[in-house]
Design a protein around this motif. Structure first.
Motif, PDB file in Angstrom:
ATOM      1  N   CYS A  98       0.829  -1.211   0.000  1.00 37.77           N
ATOM      2  CA  CYS A  98       0.000   0.000   0.000  1.00 37.77           C
ATOM      3  C   CYS A  98       0.860   1.257   0.000  1.00 37.77           C
ATOM      4  N   PHE A  99       1.948   1.234   0.771  1.00 30.57           N
ATOM      5  CA  PHE A  99       2.866   2.369   0.824  1.00 30.57           C
ATOM      6  C   PHE A  99       3.468   2.627  -0.548  1.00 30.57           C
ATOM      7  N   PHE A 100       3.931   1.567  -1.203  1.00 30.61           N
ATOM      8  CA  PHE A 100       4.548   1.720  -2.515  1.00 30.61           C
ATOM      9  C   PHE A 100       3.556   2.310  -3.514  1.00 30.61           C
ATOM     10  N   GLU A 101       2.344   1.797  -3.514  1.00 37.21           N
ATOM     11  CA  GLU A 101       1.358   2.282  -4.480  1.00 37.21           C
ATOM     12  C   GLU A 101       1.006   3.739  -4.222  1.00 37.21           C
ATOM     13  N   ARG A 102       0.967   4.137  -2.963  1.00 35.91           N
ATOM     14  CA  ARG A 102       0.607   5.518  -2.635  1.00 35.91           C
ATOM     15  C   ARG A 102       1.704   6.514  -2.995  1.00 35.91           C
ATOM     16  N   ARG A 133       6.406  -5.373  -3.976  1.00 35.85           N
ATOM     17  CA  ARG A 133       7.147  -6.016  -2.894  1.00 35.85           C
ATOM     18  C   ARG A 133       6.260  -6.133  -1.653  1.00 35.85           C
ATOM     19  N   GLU A 134       6.282  -7.286  -1.008  1.00 34.98           N
ATOM     20  CA  GLU A 134       5.382  -7.527   0.121  1.00 34.98           C
ATOM     21  C   GLU A 134       5.948  -7.064   1.458  1.00 34.98           C
ATOM     22  N   SER A 135       7.273  -7.088   1.617  1.00 32.73           N
ATOM     23  CA  SER A 135       7.865  -6.780   2.926  1.00 32.73           C
ATOM     24  C   SER A 135       8.494  -5.394   2.933  1.00 32.73           C
ATOM     25  N   TRP A 136       8.588  -4.802   4.132  1.00 35.79           N
ATOM     26  CA  TRP A 136       9.235  -3.508   4.289  1.00 35.79           C
ATOM     27  C   TRP A 136      10.701  -3.578   3.901  1.00 35.79           C
TER      28      TRP A 136
END
Length: 329
Positions: free
Chosen positions: A145-149, A240-243
């Protein structure tokens, strides 16, 4: 969606025009399960008359070769022992036989219409590259979600033209070539490699970290040709799934971005590229740091230091490799 009259004309003009042949190039490294899903979706294409080239880039095992041999024998498999995404892209360009080369990644899911839509998108003879919309395949983790935002590949839902006028408009402050699209969903006329050269092998994954695609779009525009973005040509990308993986990715993005801007200046001497690095980028990060001080809990601050470190690393990478050979011999 309502499209402009020019946008309609591009596709209406193809009704009586013979369509060009097309090859799909997938560069992969040690991601057999993702590649299997990508290929499986490609074989559901409404368009059946196209070539698939898989470039296996410096693999640590023979998993990809075995997958192609057992489950996708019609795919043209090429082993490229030299590590680097732009190296693999160039190998794909030299191997593929189509008049149009469509590139996607092994972590991408294409739509059934994707190949057909790309074939129909090169009506304008000045158009040397086409890109499309990239949508997240899933948003199940905070990192996705962070990446997409903040970093997503979505370039909007209106067609865009990146031509000589666009290039000259931004030349004095640095041309934002990354706005053209994303490497996960891009295509080129094969003849463009004769006109402007191949991908710069100092850039992108396995080298600088990123921006081999945007540097290539920069070159296309600098030579007077056109890139086009069509949002109806869309694919799904597996973020990517992980931080931890995302942290590495963002660092690589900024490292590649800075090194690509320096490569562009090296090739063309456009002072706007130096303006971007010496003024625009420092001002941007000074504002980001100020914002982080005033809003310490904002998620936007999460990777700010990785971004800045990536920028400095991009400078160092370029200085180390500025005299390296750029293209295939």
């Amino acid at each position: 969606m309502r499209f402009s009259s020019n946008y309609k004309k591009v596709f209406q003009s193809l009704i009586s025009t013979e369509l060009p042949s097309i090859s799909v190039v997938i560069c992969t490294r040690n991601r057999t399960s993702a590649l299997k899903e990508c290929l499986s979706r490609l074989f559901l294409s409404t368009e059946q008359n196209f070539e698939i080239v898989v470039v296996d880039n410096a693999p640590s095992d023979n998993g990809t070769a075995e997958l192609i041999k057992k489950e996708f024998p019609s795919v043209n498999y090429v082993l490229e022992p030299r590590k680097g995404l732009d190296i693999a892209r160039n190998t794909g360009a030299m191997t593929a036989t189509g008049e149009i080369l469509a590139y996607t990644d092994d972590d991408v899911i294409v739509t059934p219409e994707w190949v057909s839509q790309i074939r129909r998108s090169f009506a304008d003879p000045q158009t040397m590259s086409v890109t499309g919309l990239v949508i997240p395949y899933q948003l199940q983790t905070e990192a996705q979600c962070f990446f997409e935002r903040f970093w997503g590949f979505n370039k909007g839902h209106q067609p865009l033209v990146f031509d000589k006028d666009y290039f000259e408009k931004h030349l004095s402050v640095g041309v934002p070539a990354w706005d053209v699209g994303a490497g996960a969903n891009m295509a080129f006329r094969k003849t463009v490699f004769e006109k402007v050269g191949y991908f710069d092998e100092r850039l992108d994954v396995g080298a600088s970290g990123c921006s081999g695609d945007s540097e290539y779009w920069y070159r296309i525009m600098a030579e007077g040709y056109t890139c086009r973005y069509f949002p109806h040509i869309y694919v799904y990308h597996q973020h990517r799934e992980s931080w931890e993986d995302l942290k590495k990715q963002i660092y690589a993005y900024m490292r590649g971005n800075v090194s690509s801007v320096l490569v562009q200046y090296q090739k063309y001497g456009h002072k706007g590229e130096l303006y971007r690095l010496s003024r625009s980028l420092p001002i941007y990060y000074l504002k980001r740091i100020k914002y982080a001080i005033l809003h310490p809990k904002s998620k936007h601050n999460k990777f700010i230091f990785e971004e800045i470190k990536g920028c400095f690393s991009g400078w160092r990478f370029y200085l180390k490799h500025k005299n390296s050979h750029c293209y295939p011999l």
